[in-house]
Design an enzyme around this catalytic site. Structure first.
Site, short mmCIF file in Angstrom:
data_model
loop_
_atom_site.label_atom_id
_atom_site.label_comp_id
_atom_site.label_asym_id
_atom_site.label_seq_id
_atom_site.Cartn_x
_atom_site.Cartn_y
_atom_site.Cartn_z
N ASP A 195 -6.01 2.35 -3.39
CA ASP A 195 -7.26 2.28 -2.63
C ASP A 195 -7.50 3.52 -1.77
O ASP A 195 -8.58 3.69 -1.22
CB ASP A 195 -7.35 0.98 -1.80
CG ASP A 195 -6.23 0.82 -0.81
OD1 ASP A 195 -5.32 1.67 -0.78
OD2 ASP A 195 -6.25 -0.18 -0.06
N ARG A 196 -6.48 4.39 -1.64
CA ARG A 196 -6.68 5.61 -0.86
C ARG A 196 -6.89 6.81 -1.76
O ARG A 196 -6.49 6.79 -2.93
CB ARG A 196 -5.45 5.89 0.01
CG ARG A 196 -5.20 4.83 1.03
CD ARG A 196 -4.10 5.27 1.98
NE ARG A 196 -3.88 4.22 2.97
CZ ARG A 196 -3.37 4.43 4.16
NH1 ARG A 196 -2.99 5.64 4.52
NH2 ARG A 196 -3.20 3.43 5.00
N SER A 247 0.79 -1.22 0.00
CA SER A 247 0.00 0.00 0.00
C SER A 247 0.83 1.28 0.00
O SER A 247 1.61 1.49 -0.92
CB SER A 247 -0.95 -0.05 1.19
OG SER A 247 -1.88 0.98 1.09
N HIS A 248 0.68 2.08 1.05
CA HIS A 248 1.33 3.39 1.09
C HIS A 248 2.77 3.32 1.56
O HIS A 248 3.45 4.35 1.63
CB HIS A 248 0.53 4.29 2.04
CG HIS A 248 0.37 3.67 3.39
ND1 HIS A 248 -0.46 2.59 3.61
CD2 HIS A 248 0.96 3.93 4.57
CE1 HIS A 248 -0.38 2.23 4.89
NE2 HIS A 248 0.47 3.03 5.49
N LYS A 267 -11.57 -0.31 -0.19
CA LYS A 267 -11.67 1.13 -0.40
C LYS A 267 -11.14 1.42 -1.79
O LYS A 267 -10.44 0.60 -2.38
CB LYS A 267 -10.94 1.91 0.69
CG LYS A 267 -9.47 1.57 0.88
CD LYS A 267 -8.95 2.34 2.09
CE LYS A 267 -7.49 2.10 2.34
NZ LYS A 267 -7.25 0.93 3.20
N ASP A 281 -1.35 1.25 -3.85
CA ASP A 281 -2.23 0.25 -4.47
C ASP A 281 -3.57 0.84 -4.89
O ASP A 281 -4.51 0.09 -5.19
CB ASP A 281 -2.43 -0.95 -3.54
CG ASP A 281 -3.05 -0.58 -2.20
OD1 ASP A 281 -2.91 0.59 -1.79
OD2 ASP A 281 -3.67 -1.44 -1.56
N THR A 295 -10.48 -0.41 12.98
CA THR A 295 -9.68 0.04 11.84
C THR A 295 -9.40 -1.13 10.89
O THR A 295 -9.07 -2.22 11.34
CB THR A 295 -8.37 0.64 12.37
OG1 THR A 295 -8.70 1.80 13.13
CG2 THR A 295 -7.43 1.02 11.25
N ARG A 322 -0.52 6.07 16.87
CA ARG A 322 -1.40 7.05 16.23
C ARG A 322 -2.28 7.68 17.30
O ARG A 322 -2.92 6.96 18.09
CB ARG A 322 -2.28 6.38 15.19
CG ARG A 322 -1.51 5.59 14.12
CD ARG A 322 -2.35 5.44 12.87
NE ARG A 322 -1.85 4.45 11.95
CZ ARG A 322 -0.81 4.60 11.11
NH1 ARG A 322 -0.13 5.74 11.13
NH2 ARG A 322 -0.45 3.64 10.28
N GLU A 351 -10.55 7.47 8.38
CA GLU A 351 -9.85 8.76 8.43
C GLU A 351 -8.55 8.72 7.65
O GLU A 351 -7.99 9.76 7.33
CB GLU A 351 -9.59 9.17 9.87
CG GLU A 351 -8.92 8.13 10.78
CD GLU A 351 -7.52 7.74 10.38
OE1 GLU A 351 -6.74 8.66 10.05
OE2 GLU A 351 -7.21 6.53 10.40
N SER A 352 -8.05 7.52 7.35
CA SER A 352 -6.74 7.35 6.72
C SER A 352 -6.84 7.48 5.20
O SER A 352 -6.23 6.71 4.48
CB SER A 352 -6.17 6.00 7.12
OG SER A 352 -7.11 4.96 6.86
N ASP A 392 -2.72 6.25 -3.40
CA ASP A 392 -1.55 5.61 -2.79
C ASP A 392 -1.00 4.46 -3.63
O ASP A 392 -1.43 4.25 -4.77
CB ASP A 392 -1.89 5.13 -1.37
CG ASP A 392 -2.81 3.92 -1.37
OD1 ASP A 392 -3.64 3.82 -2.29
OD2 ASP A 392 -2.70 3.08 -0.46
C1 VG1 Z 1 -3.63 1.95 8.33
C2 VG1 Z 1 -4.85 2.84 8.47
C3 VG1 Z 1 -6.11 2.04 8.28
C4 VG1 Z 1 -6.06 1.33 6.93
C5 VG1 Z 1 -4.80 0.51 6.82
C6 VG1 Z 1 -4.63 -0.12 5.46
O1 VG1 Z 1 -3.64 0.95 9.32
O2 VG1 Z 1 -4.85 3.46 9.74
O3 VG1 Z 1 -7.21 2.90 8.39
O4 VG1 Z 1 -7.18 0.49 6.77
O5 VG1 Z 1 -3.66 1.34 7.05
O6 VG1 Z 1 -4.64 0.83 4.46
P1 VG1 Z 1 -2.77 1.03 10.66
O7 VG1 Z 1 -3.01 -0.25 11.39
O8 VG1 Z 1 -1.34 1.25 10.25
O9 VG1 Z 1 -3.27 2.23 11.40
V1 VG1 Z 1 -3.82 0.53 3.02
O10 VG1 Z 1 -4.15 1.75 1.97
O11 VG1 Z 1 -2.25 0.56 3.67
O12 VG1 Z 1 -4.29 -0.99 2.56
CO CO Z 2 -3.54 1.29 0.12
#
Ligand code: VG1
Ligand code: CO
Length: 543
Positions: free
Chosen positions: A281-282, A113-114, A376, A279, A344, A496, A364-365, A277
């Site tokens: 999804d954000r 992801s990010h 997402k 992948d 979450t 966080r 919120e992310s 981001d």
């Molecule tokens: C984070 C975000 C959460 C999101 C997750 C995956 O998780 O807070 O809201 O669903 O990333 O997003 P964490 O446990 O680090 O707070 V993605 O776009 O990385 O699949």
């Molecule tokens: Co992502």
């Protein structure tokens, strides 16, 4: 066909987090590491034998290697057919779309992801079930448990499959179909949004700026926004997916999308700015010199859903993760639909969407989505906003300020403290949990505590209970602080701290966010003994 014996269990003690198994590339490159996890998936989901699997990833370093390994293991484990994205690409929401459309048994998505990519960056893998969404905890827990006990894995010794062009191939008895990673997704978007209205809006000379952050949203945004919707060439920047995302964090937030924020502050900035981001999804939505908080974005989508063709019949309900601001709760109340508060992670929305109890979901992310897929969806959110701009004729700023005037404003921010010592971070959370019982009724600074607890969720659909999902402290004036540890990081622990303050009076809606929250921030730091325990004062990331 080869059967390889595993003598050690390289995944020992590395339980997958919020969205699958995420580790450094170098960890995934260890002998048997990926294979151990993938065999555990096949052992845990016996329906994959003779079934259909969707496979692809965000194009980061190691994606191509991993896809070939998984194809060979799928063949050796009796999968009948695999749909794999051309070039090994599939964004997370597109993978969800493809699983649903072709009624696949499940999918394997490769992404961190990010998180940054490249040889020294991160890699990740997760399993999605037949509804297109992340596997629920009872499956992810079973996969993890299996990684600790299996002693062998099966893999084909045939040659790699060419994935750079579309086409059909055979691997052992398995059929491999290399598909266009964009086409099915683009078709779905045309069913949801008013493409004619958006096309007309662009044709009138309106502009947008989409920063794909050198990640997988690029091909989707270019095809849909520049191609089908006729936005000017160059609307999508950093649109070529790179294995290391150009060395950046593909994380659309104020800390990492600084180029976008700068572009949107220029005097001739376009009407809409957006980023997605690693992948795809954000999403981050930016107006002229104006950042839209993701929690507000969700609330605004809910309040205006009937303006969008795909939701014109209305929404059945909304769902948000617990730390997400309560802006959408007020909209749900006004619409007289239920609002669900979940832990979450997107996997908790799946049951609600499947049962038709929620239509829109968000976190919120920088994540929002709907019942169109079970992930997402970044490009979807951008199209939602484009559709709103096109049919209302308003600017982003006007839409948000109008929403605040009607519902009040939830000032919101997340402060992240990264790379903390794991022991220190755990002790800080334990200390908070130990105080919970005595907090209600106490005065902290200018705030009176109304309620404090450790969030637990009872899934209203399957009755499962999930505990320890974050410490939340609610104050009498409607303010709230939430603390939790990240489940997606790969270095140390990330704390966080989520801060929220409600302001009903529109006269006070122009105060800058951090200024408004300053006192609450001080209260939150004191309560956690943040400085004494971590040696930190200022967060690494403010979102
Ligand atoms: C984070 C975000 C959460 C999101 C997750 C995956 O998780 O807070 O809201 O669903 O990333 O997003 P964490 O446990 O680090 O707070 V993605 O776009 O990385 O699949
Ligand atoms: Co992502």
């Amino acid at each position: 066909m080869t059967v390889s014996t595993i003598t050690t269990h390289p995944i020992a003690g590395q339980k997958p987090g919020t969205s699958g198994l995420r580790k450094k590339v170098t960890v995934f490159q260890q002998v048997h590491y990926l294979e151990n996890f993938v065999q555990a998936i096949f052992d845990t989901v016996p329906e994959l034998k003779g079934g259909v699997l969707v496979l692809g990833g965000d194009g980061r370093f190691h994606n191509r290697v991993a896809v070939q390994t998984i194809l060979k293991m799928a063949a050796a484990n009796g999968v009948a057919r695999v749909l794999v994205g051309q070039g090994s690409f599939l964004s997370t929401p597109a993978a969800s779309c493809v699983i649903r459309k072709y009624q696949a048994t499940g999918g394997i998505i490769l992404s961190a992801s990010h998180n940054p990519g490249g040889p020294d960056g991160d890699f990740g893998i997760k399993y999605n079930i037949g509804n297109g969404g992340p596997a629920p905890e009872k499956i992810t827990d079973a996969i993890y448990a299996r990684t600790q006990t299996l002693t062998e894995y099966r893999i084909s010794d045939q040659a790699d499959i060419p994935l750079d062009g579309k086409g059909r191939h055979a691997l052992e008895a398995m059929q491999v179909e290399v598909i266009d990673p964009v086409a099915d997704y683009a078709e779905l978007m045309q069913q949801l949004f008013d493409f004619d209205a958006i096309r007309a809006w662009f044709a009138q000379g309106h502009r947008m700026h989409f920063d794909a952050m050198s990640a997988i949203s690029g091909p989707y945004a270019k095809h849909i926004i520049e191609g089908l919707l006729g936005a000017a060439p160059g609307t999508v920047v950093n649109g070529e997916p790179l294995e290391d995302f150009g060395g950046h964090h593909p994380d659309p937030n104020p800390a990492h999308a600084t180029d976008l924020i700068r572009a949107m502050a220029l005097p001739d900035a376009p009407e809409l700015g957006a980023a997605s981001d690693g992948d795809a999804d954000r999403n981050m939505i930016v107006g002229r010199n104006f950042l839209v908080s993701p929690s507000d974005s969700l609330a605004i989508m809910a309040a205006n859903a009937t303006l969008i063709p795909g939701y014109k019949a209305g929404i059945s309900g909304v769902a948000r993760s617990m730390p997400t601001s309560r802006a959408v709760d007020l909209v749900a109340k006004a619409l007289d639909v239920p609002c669900f508060e979940t832990p979450t992670g997107w996997k908790f929305f799946g049951n609600l969407l499947d049962a038709g109890r929620a239509t829109l979901c968000g976190e919120e992310s920088y994540g929002s989505g709907s019942n169109h897929v079970r992930e997402k969806d970044g490009v979807w959110a951008v199209l939602f906003w484009l559709n709103l701009l096109a049919v209302t004729g308003k600017s982003v700023n006007e839409i948000v300020e109008g929403h605040w005037a009607r519902f009040g404003r939830h000032y919101y921010s997340r402060h992240d403290y990264e790379a903390l010592d794991v022991g220190v971070a755990n002790a800080l959370m334990t200390h908070l949990r130990e105080q919970l019982a005595g907090l209600a009724g106490q005065r902290l600074g200018a705030y009176n505590v109304a309620l404090a607890d450790d969030f637990a969720y009872d899934d209203p659909v399957d009755g499962s209970r999930t505990t320890n999902q974050g410490v939340r402290v609610l104050f009498e004036n409607g303010a709230r602080v939430v603390y939790r540890l990240s489940g997606t990081g790969t270095e140390g622990a990330t704390l966080r701290v989520y801060l929220e303050l409600f302001e009903a009076d529109p006269v006070r809606h122009a105060v800058p966010v951090q200024e408004k929250l300053a006192e609450l921030v001080a209260v939150a730091r004191d309560l956690a003994q943040l400085n004494a325990r971590t040696g930190r004062v200022d967060p690494d990331v403010i979102a």
